[in-house]
Write an enzyme that holds these catalytic residues in place. Structure first.
Site, mmCIF file in Angstrom:
data_model
loop_
_atom_site.group_PDB
_atom_site.id
_atom_site.type_symbol
_atom_site.label_atom_id
_atom_site.label_comp_id
_atom_site.label_asym_id
_atom_site.label_seq_id
_atom_site.Cartn_x
_atom_site.Cartn_y
_atom_site.Cartn_z
ATOM 1 N N GLU A 4 0.774 -26.151 -76.430
ATOM 2 C CA GLU A 4 -0.355 -27.081 -76.335
ATOM 3 C C GLU A 4 -1.303 -26.644 -75.210
ATOM 4 O O GLU A 4 -0.863 -26.218 -74.151
ATOM 5 C CB GLU A 4 0.183 -28.488 -76.029
ATOM 6 C CG GLU A 4 -0.902 -29.564 -76.033
ATOM 7 C CD GLU A 4 -0.363 -30.952 -75.660
ATOM 8 O OE1 GLU A 4 0.684 -31.028 -74.998
ATOM 9 O OE2 GLU A 4 -1.020 -31.949 -76.029
ATOM 10 N N LYS A 78 -4.904 -33.964 -82.555
ATOM 11 C CA LYS A 78 -3.831 -34.841 -82.071
ATOM 12 C C LYS A 78 -4.129 -36.297 -82.429
ATOM 13 O O LYS A 78 -5.186 -36.839 -82.067
ATOM 14 C CB LYS A 78 -3.717 -34.681 -80.552
ATOM 15 C CG LYS A 78 -2.509 -35.329 -79.921
ATOM 16 C CD LYS A 78 -2.494 -34.962 -78.412
ATOM 17 C CE LYS A 78 -1.218 -35.323 -77.700
ATOM 18 N NZ LYS A 78 -1.210 -34.795 -76.306
ATOM 19 N N CYS A 119 2.427 -32.589 -79.351
ATOM 20 C CA CYS A 119 3.055 -33.255 -78.211
ATOM 21 C C CYS A 119 3.388 -34.730 -78.470
ATOM 22 O O CYS A 119 4.372 -35.016 -79.133
ATOM 23 C CB CYS A 119 2.181 -33.085 -76.967
ATOM 24 S SG CYS A 119 3.152 -33.273 -75.437
#
Lengths: 247, 247
Positions: A4, A78, A119
């Protein structure tokens, strides 16, 4: 697979500075241009970790997937922003600078059908259920857990997503830089469909090379036929976008 | 809390022999009569593991919850039957003799709102999501994982359900008897809302006494506000019975 935010320090101050216009491409996005070139030259599929993406006046935390001809196959923004507050340990409010993505991302590549999460996306079991229902063989989570949540949850969540959904999970974290403002836990890992850790590393710079055998998916799903055993009369996970596209 | 099938060997041959008619009570169900008496005498809430239950011509794997006055508060019939086949390791087809329950079970007791699952029920993440949405503080899973699935998944699943749903999870397994036809893994455990193991034991006979602090639920849900951060625009778990009762 890369980690990331690999082209920038992980901080709200840096995201705008290092953000690239992925859709404009070329000089407006040197990071993705490099990945595209590498994928084509080496003839490999690349799950390109994530970089801060600028799109109009918005910023996203975005993962690009390149096919082995260098073509951009998918772009995942994300979905779940990292807004957490564990006083005295870790506080981070990604939504100060970033906008959340609007869609799950699943992509057919030469190396299987891959669901993408970044994440904090891994904390939401529903996303993994959706990907499994859409036929994912593998979920890739570039991520940068920290020194608090890393030891608590990094491996746990990967193994749970893999075992519960009977698929492979791969994660890639930045190596640990204790001088950084945000100190990453590291420990990139590959997990098999029984929740077993197949390959992992410590917190230092490293590369994991491991084989994935998709025939194991069928074996595990025969051993424990969870999908057939689910009680649709008692619970059902609605994949809202899929429902809309079907109707 | 007691383990799964504590009044009988765990086998399809034994279930009909040891089954009791819980609804008839009294002499027709000495096991639950004893638990009721113990709860009342000791003034404690008991999550009574499970026993084979006979109801008409059907058999169930059933957990009874007794309040501290000895009253039967709830009865959970295992929803997901244990039908698995890992060749050379463990094959068991519970559905040969048992019928699956028809409803999730959540019960308000003097020691909190408790969701109940029995053993294989823990593999279905949706059930835990339903319980969390219905306000469970604690999910109790009496269970008897075996020497194959135990080391692979017993602790993993407990920790995942607790961390993903930010609640307590308690499990109780029979101690291990290597001479038994079905050899239990053991390892009864209490897990906190960060997925942390608070108390556990090995495979031998033992009793766990541990404190549960429900104020931690609010702390963890403030640290990581997962419920608020869920993306209802992308996925929604439908609790079918609750939906029907609301409409």
């Amino acid at each position: 697979m890369l980690p990331e935010i690999w082209n920038s320090p992980y901080s709200n101050d840096c995201f705008p500075v290092y953000a690239e216009d992925i859709d404009a491409g070329g000089e407006a996005s040197p990071s993705t241009a490099m990945l595209s070139e590498a994928a084509g030259l080496l003839k490999v599929t690349i799950v390109g970790g994530s970089i801060p993406e600028r799109s109009g006046d918005r910023l996203y935390n975005t993962c690009c997937v390149f096919d082995s001809d260098g073509k951009l196959k998918a772009k995942h923004r994300k979905i779940h922003l990292f807004d957490i507050d564990i006083p005295g340990k870790i506080t981070f409010i990604e939504s100060k600078t970033l906008t959340a993505g609007e869609t799950p991302t699943i992509v057919d590549t030469e190396v299987g059908r891959i669901g993408i999460g970044i994440c904090y996306d891994i904390r939401f079991q529903e996303l993994a259920i959706i990907y499994a229902a859409r036929g994912a063989h593998l979920i890739c989570y570039p991520g940068a857990f920290n020194m608090t949540t890393g030891p608590l949850h990094w491996e746990l969540l990967q193994r749970a997503r893999a075992a519960d959904n009977q698929l492979y999970v791969a994660t890639c974290s930045p190596a640990r830089d204790v001088a950084a403002g945000y100190v990453a836990w590291g420990h990139s890992t590959l997990v098999g469909p029984f929740g077993e850790v197949l390959a992992t590393t410590e917190h230092e710079e490293d590369i994991i090379i491991a084989e994935i055998d998709y025939s194991l998916l069928e074996v595990r799903r025969t051993n424990l036929p969870l999908t057939k055993q689910r009680r649709g009369d008692l619970y059902q996970l609605v994949d809202v976008q899929r429902l809309k596209s079907d109707s």
